[in-house]
Each structure stands twice: as C-alpha cells, then as structure tokens.
Write a protein that holds these residues in place. Structure first.
Motif, PDB file in Angstrom:
ATOM      1  N   ALA A   1       0.870  -1.169   0.000  1.00  0.00           N
ATOM      2  CA  ALA A   1       0.000   0.000   0.000  1.00  0.00           C
ATOM      3  C   ALA A   1       0.908   1.220   0.000  1.00  0.00           C
ATOM      4  O   ALA A   1       1.652   1.451   0.960  1.00  0.00           O
ATOM      5  N   HIS A   2       0.852   2.003  -1.076  1.00  0.00           N
ATOM      6  CA  HIS A   2       1.748   3.145  -1.219  1.00  0.00           C
ATOM      7  C   HIS A   2       1.001   4.436  -0.872  1.00  0.00           C
ATOM      8  O   HIS A   2       0.001   4.773  -1.510  1.00  0.00           O
ATOM      9  N   PRO A   3       1.459   5.183   0.144  1.00  0.00           N
ATOM     10  CA  PRO A   3       0.786   6.428   0.522  1.00  0.00           C
ATOM     11  C   PRO A   3       0.863   7.453  -0.611  1.00  0.00           C
ATOM     12  O   PRO A   3       1.900   7.622  -1.244  1.00  0.00           O
ATOM     13  N   LEU A   4      -0.256   8.130  -0.856  1.00  0.00           N
ATOM     14  CA  LEU A   4      -0.301   9.180  -1.866  1.00  0.00           C
ATOM     15  C   LEU A   4      -0.363  10.547  -1.197  1.00  0.00           C
ATOM     16  O   LEU A   4       0.625  11.228  -1.057  1.00  0.00           O
ATOM     17  N   LYS A   5      -1.529  10.958  -0.747  1.00  0.00           N
ATOM     18  CA  LYS A   5      -1.652  12.209  -0.014  1.00  0.00           C
ATOM     19  C   LYS A   5      -2.817  12.103   0.957  1.00  0.00           C
ATOM     20  O   LYS A   5      -3.767  11.342   0.748  1.00  0.00           O
ATOM     21  N   ASP A   6      -2.737  12.891   2.016  1.00  0.00           N
ATOM     22  CA  ASP A   6      -3.755  12.847   3.067  1.00  0.00           C
ATOM     23  C   ASP A   6      -3.944  11.403   3.514  1.00  0.00           C
ATOM     24  O   ASP A   6      -2.990  10.752   3.909  1.00  0.00           O
ATOM     25  N   ASP A   7      -5.165  10.871   3.420  1.00  0.00           N
ATOM     26  CA  ASP A   7      -5.412   9.490   3.834  1.00  0.00           C
ATOM     27  C   ASP A   7      -5.688   8.580   2.642  1.00  0.00           C
ATOM     28  O   ASP A   7      -6.357   7.563   2.759  1.00  0.00           O
ATOM     29  N   TRP A   8      -5.141   8.935   1.465  1.00  0.00           N
ATOM     30  CA  TRP A   8      -5.259   8.103   0.267  1.00  0.00           C
ATOM     31  C   TRP A   8      -4.054   7.165   0.164  1.00  0.00           C
ATOM     32  O   TRP A   8      -2.928   7.553   0.445  1.00  0.00           O
ATOM     33  N   GLU A   9      -4.322   5.907  -0.281  1.00  0.00           N
ATOM     34  CA  GLU A   9      -3.262   4.935  -0.514  1.00  0.00           C
ATOM     35  C   GLU A   9      -3.523   4.181  -1.808  1.00  0.00           C
ATOM     36  O   GLU A   9      -4.678   3.874  -2.143  1.00  0.00           O
ATOM     37  N   LEU A  10      -2.455   3.882  -2.535  1.00  0.00           N
ATOM     38  CA  LEU A  10      -2.524   3.028  -3.722  1.00  0.00           C
ATOM     39  C   LEU A  10      -2.245   1.599  -3.299  1.00  0.00           C
ATOM     40  O   LEU A  10      -1.192   1.301  -2.726  1.00  0.00           O
TER      41      LEU A  10
END
Length: 234
Positions: free
Chosen positions: A119-128
């Motif tokens: 799970a790769h963090p993107l921004k705020d509480d979004w994850e890829l």
C-alpha cells in the motif's frame, strides 16, 4: 504443535518439531488454521533479520505434513523465502518451494517466484493498493514431466480512510489440459471466493478476475468480492 525454539543469535530463530507455517499471503504455504485440524509440518525451520537490512530470510526442511483431513504424509519439502521491506507497507519477496511427496512422487513440484505487494501512501489518507506476482512450477524429484505451468496475479486499487476497493486477475495456468498449477500447502479456502470449489486446480487451469471492496468498522472489517472464473484452456 510441539516444537523447541532456539534464539541464541540476534534477530534469529531456529524451530525444531511439529509447527504451523504461514508465508506471505498464505497462497502457497499456510496452516489453514480455521479448520478443526489445522495443517502442521514436522521438521526444522529458521528465520533471521540479521543478514541483510530490512530483510527477513526463511528456510525450512520438513519430512512430514499433517493436513486438515488428518492425513499424515511423508515428504521431502524444502522452503525458501526472502522478504525485503521497501517501506513499512510495501514488500518485495522472492521464494522457492520444493515439494516432494513420498506417496505420490509424480505430483512433486518445484515453484520459483517473485512478489511485489503493498500500500503506497499518496496524499492525506489516500493509498494506492497493488500486487504483482509471478511463479513458475516444474517437476521436482520424480514429478511428472507434464508439470509445466505458471501462476500470476496482477491487481490494483485504492483506499481512502477506512474504505477500499481493488480489481485483481489471478491465473493458475494449464499445460494444454495435461496438468495445472497446484498449491497443496496453501490456505486455499481464502481464495476464489471462499467457496472451496478449487482447492485442487482442475487440469484446464483457472483464470479468476475479481473485484474486492470493503470498509473497516472499529476492529471489524467488512469485505465483499465478485468473481468471474474462466478456464485457462481455450
């Protein structure tokens, strides 16, 4: 289980005896622990974090396995797994599983593979969310020459806060209908929709395209899946 652990070296454990083993997402090696009789293996295993930074190495030899049916079989099993933490939530894994079955030597297999998952963090509480995996299965010891298949899984999705969704495609290939990729030590109930229809992969192989979605409610996780199954043989 009945085993003895030795931890005389830093970040290292050696275990001798009857033990349950779970590797990665338990697709290839698991203990099927929700059954009344979980799967256990007799032998010796070792894991260490002391050799390479951010890496866990695992190696084992087992000469007997007791499966969930209570059937106890003599084996010649070698397991190797190297897991490198790219980040706290992302891992690169290489593995080699050599399964020799004394009672059915023609089904003995060698599986070599690599897995990238996390799970790769993107921004705020979004994850890829993503998974990419490939493995090749061939005969081991006296395995049948028709054993020649591969496993692949590719998937991606996202998570925002407690909500997540993803789409994946998993293939257990067939050798033109002669044999198919098998996972006899895996916790197979967790895959293909929890319905126990493909605990043994049919000779025609299997292509599973599925969507997963869910959310976390406190300490509980609610999940739903939709699967489409196809044969790997045209």
């Amino acid at each position: 289980q009945l085993y003895v652990d030795w931890t005389g070296l830093t970040d290292t454990r050696v275990r001798i005896g009857r033990q349950s083993v779970k590797l990665d997402n338990v697709r290839f090696v698991g203990n099927v622990e929700f059954r009344q009789v979980m799967q256990v293996l007799d032998g010796v295993s070792a894991d260490t974090k002391a050799v390479l930074p951010d890496t866990t190495l695992f190696a084992a030899y087992f000469n007997r396995v007791t499966q969930v049916s209570t059937l106890r079989q003599d084996t010649d099993i070698y397991l190797f797994n190297a897991r490198h933490a790219i980040s706290p939530s992302e891992q690169l894994i290489g593995y080699g599983y050599f399964l020799g079955w004394d009672a059915a030597p023609a089904t003995s297999t060698r599986t070599l593979g690599v897995r990238l998952d996390g799970a790769h963090p993107l921004k705020d509480d979004w994850e890829l969310l993503y998974t990419a995996e490939y493995a090749k299965q061939d005969p081991y010891r006296d395995g049948a020459p028709t054993i020649d298949s591969h496993y692949s899984r590719i998937g991606a999705g996202g998570q925002v806060g407690p909500w997540f969704a993803r789409i994946d495609r998993e293939v257990l290939s067939s050798n033109n209908g002669q044999s198919a990729f098998q996972t006899p030590l895996g916790t197979n109930h967790l895959f293909q929709g929890w319905v126990d229809k493909f605990l043994v992969t049919p000779k025609q192989g299997l292509r599973d395209t599925f969507v997963t979605a869910g959310t976390k409610l406190g300490k509980a996780t609610l999940v739903t899946e939709l699967h489409r199954f196809d044969s790997d043989v045209p």
